[in-house]
Design an enzyme around this catalytic site. Structure first.
Site, PDB file in Angstrom:
ATOM      1  N   HIS A 247       0.732  -1.155  -0.107  1.00 39.89           N
ATOM      2  CA  HIS A 247      -0.018  -0.132   0.026  1.00 39.89           C
ATOM      3  C   HIS A 247       0.959   1.243  -0.215  1.00 39.89           C
ATOM      4  CE1 HIS A 247      -3.047   2.793   0.548  1.00 39.89           C
ATOM      5  NE2 HIS A 247      -2.635   3.311   1.474  1.00 39.89           N
ATOM      6  N   ASP A 249       0.586   5.360   0.108  1.00 36.77           N
ATOM      7  CA  ASP A 249       0.339   6.848   0.104  1.00 36.77           C
ATOM      8  C   ASP A 249       0.832   7.688  -0.919  1.00 36.77           C
ATOM      9  OD1 ASP A 249      -2.027   6.110   2.145  1.00 36.77           O
ATOM     10  OD2 ASP A 249      -0.573   6.203   3.379  1.00 36.77           O
ATOM     11  N   ASP A 359      -7.534   2.188   1.782  1.00 40.95           N
ATOM     12  CA  ASP A 359      -7.211   3.092   2.957  1.00 40.95           C
ATOM     13  C   ASP A 359      -7.667   4.409   2.686  1.00 40.95           C
ATOM     14  OD1 ASP A 359      -5.723   3.571   5.271  1.00 40.95           O
ATOM     15  OD2 ASP A 359      -4.045   4.520   4.286  1.00 40.95           O
TER      16      ASP A 359
HETATM   17 ZN   LIG Z   1      -2.936   5.063   2.904  1.00 42.93          ZN
END
Ligand SMILES: [Zn+2]
Length: 610
Positions: A247, A249, A359
């Site tokens: 994952h 960001d 998320d």
């Molecule tokens: Zn995230």
């Protein structure tokens, strides 16, 4: 009185650490030169920065400084015929390049802000030769950023380790054998025969390695554990689809330029691990990441394309990035879908049919409509589970939007996208899966994430041992798209059986208390008017209208996902604009059933009395 179980666990964890410490034996130091800059420079200009000669313990930079590291040395002649690796840790994230300037592997410092309960993020091993000739020259370039996965400076940016080492393969394999069985012990009933047998085997290994864990001892110890790892499962009531995940960001705790480099490191690591582990399937979302890779590292991108064509690297998620859906307007979301799907179609010839938002905090009720119009039938997240107050009642359900469109949604039962892929992960997925009665499939995402990185060898070694290990649910690596397809069939089967129940019980909708089930269009409460509402009367349940503790009985797995101002309000039997009897908590929906109201009131009075 001492806690025997705790003492035992501590001792066995100590054995595990001792085995781990014996995996690598340093045999020679590497010379370290670094060319430091404030911003990244390409491979062709790698000697442009300020030159530093470094030794372990020296600081090489401040937060977000960059440097090209040059590691040089020679494999000792005594290592001929042995497995040789490099151990590199500069307290930063690093990408190893080949002589042509192509990234080949990402490395991550061992010291990190990462949540260690999910696994250790460190990646420090670079293979040299499975059977060295001796006297090989080491000449390695690596591009480093002086930050950990979470954008923090660790240990003042000091070089921690740079050496040539022997890798003791049997000890390495023993470490994972031991780790998997020790973790299995944590989830087995303590009095079960299986637990006692595993415990006995671990103790026998403990005595074997007490005087040191040589290659010979490791072989003997592996033979002790082998029968316990060979115990295969029986009839699978739940099958787990596992997909490698990293994952990322895109904009969070580090500069955007670091996101680009995190992407390259993550893809390089995934490709390197695919060569070593044939069963490995890795997924990556967000076309923006692929686009950066295409611009920065076209050769690596071409390798990614080949793995995508093989079906081992899965492009995921229909949007351009994992977008917020609450603050964005409709047009922004449409463009996310349009550009995201278009990229994957034009680059890989793949029609993405799932939205991948592991998320993202909160989801617009307009999404099902937008998704259906974009040819997206599935939705995956787990974020709603991160809630200290409300428990979302379902993980596999129809999500119906404000116009009546619906998509099949799945929320990860393990409640993380950073699974360590240990026995406890599979056990939690099974015990925590709310909808296992209607679907025998669920999804598990393993790897190190949030700042990228992805699965390390530990995840893949564990999964090899867990494939069908008794008594855990079997786990198989496969693309998320394969999981969604299988699960759609479960949904259709459940819909059909719910439909036949409807046909067998006509007229119940007249009670006006029908609720939407996860898979059937309409499922009604079976109580007579004025009777006890069967939907919420189970002892384990709170009321589905009150959003504080939404927990439903296993025999009535109803999802309440009817939108706030839907014209289906009356059909659903629920009414809005009423205050929840719980103080300080507003409820959008209440049941008309008198018995339900009294249930809430009774519970509230007991809460108030505390
Ligand atoms: Zn995230």
């Amino acid at each position: 009185m001492p806690d025997f179980a705790l003492n035992t666990r501590n001792r066995l964890e100590g054995v595990q650490e001792a085995i781990e410490a014996a995996i690598y034996t340093p045999i020679a130091d590497l010379a370290i030169a670094a060319y430091r800059t404030r911003e990244p420079v390409p491979f062709a200009e790698r000697t442009r920065g300020e030159k530093l000669a470094l030794r372990p313990g020296d600081s090489w930079g401040g937060l977000f400084d960059c440097a090209w590291f040059h590691f040089t040395g020679q494999v000792p002649a005594s290592a001929a015929g042995r497995c040789v690796v490099l151990l590199l840790d500069v307290n930063g994230e690093m990408c190893v390049y080949d002589a042509q300037g192509v990234p080949v592997r990402g490395l991550t410092n061992v010291s990190s802000t990462y949540d260690y309960s999910l696994g250790r993020p460190g990646k420090r091993v670079v293979p040299v030769a499975a059977a060295a000739l001796g006297r090989e020259t080491i000449d390695l370039w690596a591009d480093a950023g002086c930050n950990d996965l979470f954008g923090e400076l660790k240990e003042q940016g000091t070089v921690k380790e740079a050496c040539i080492a022997l890798c003791h393969e049997d000890v390495r394999a023993l470490f994972y054998d031991f780790e998997v069985l020790l973790d299995l012990l944590r989830v087995l009933p303590p009095e079960s025969a299986r637990a006692r047998q595993v415990l006995d085997a671990l103790h026998r290994v403990r005595w074997l390695v007490a005087a040191g864990c040589s290659d010979e001892v490791a072989l003997q110890a592996r033979a002790v554990l082998a029968p316990h790892l060979a115990r295969r499962g029986g009839d699978p009531s739940l099958r787990i689809s596992a997909v490698g995940h990293a994952h990322m960001d895109l904009a969070w705790l580090w500069p955007i330029r670091e996101t680009r480099r995190k992407g390259a490191r993550t893809f390089a690591t995934a490709l390197a691990n695919m060569e070593r582990y044939p069963a490995y399937v890795f997924g990556a979302s967000q076309p923006q990441l692929f686009q950066w890779l295409k611009e920065d590292h076209p050769t690596l991108y071409a390798k990614v394309k080949r793995r995508v064509a093989e079906g081992r690297l899965e492009p995921q998620g229909a949007m351009w990035v994992e977008a917020d859906t609450n603050l964005s307007g409709g047009e922004a979301l449409v463009r996310q879908l349009l550009y995201g799907k278009r990229f994957f179609m034009s680059e890989f010839g793949i029609e993405i049919r799932h939205l991948w938002l592991p998320d993202v905090f909160g989801y617009s009720a307009a999404l099902p409509q937008l998704l259906k119009r974009a040819g997206v039938d599935y939705f995956m997240t787990q974020k709603i589970s991160w809630n200290q107050v409300n428990r979302f009642p379902h993980q596999s359900f129809h999500w119906q939007g404000i116009d009546g469109s619906s998509v099949l949604a799945h929320m990860l039962p393990e409640e993380t996208y950073n699974s360590p892929a240990l026995p406890r992960s599979l056990a939690k997925a099974e015990s925590n899966y709310h909808d296992k009665a209607i679907s025998d499939r669920c999804l598990l995402l393993f790897g190190i994430g949030d700042g990228g990185g992805g699965p390390g060898e530990e995840h893949l070694e564990r999964l090899q041992r867990l494939a069908d290990l008794a008594p855990l649910p079997p786990v198989q690596q496969e693309p998320a798209a394969t999981f969604f397809e299988a699960w759609r069939r479960d949904a259709a089967r459940s819909d059909a059986s719910a439909g036949s129940r409807e046909a067998a019980a006509p007229g119940r909708e007249e009670t006006g208390r029908s609720l939407r089930s996860p898979f059937s269009p309409v499922t009604t409460c079976t109580a007579e008017p004025g009777g006890t509402c069967s939907v919420v009367s189970s002892s384990a349940s709170g009321c589905v209208r009150c959003r504080s503790t939404v927990r439903l009985s296993s025999r009535a797995p109803y999802a309440l996902l009817v939108p706030r101002r839907s014209n289906r309000r009356r059909a659903s039997g629920l009414t809005s604009s009423r205050r929840c009897p719980r103080p300080s908590r507003r409820s959008r929906w209440r049941c008309r059933s008198a018995s339900c109201k009294s249930r809430i009131a009774a519970r509230d009075s007991s809460l108030n009395g505390r």
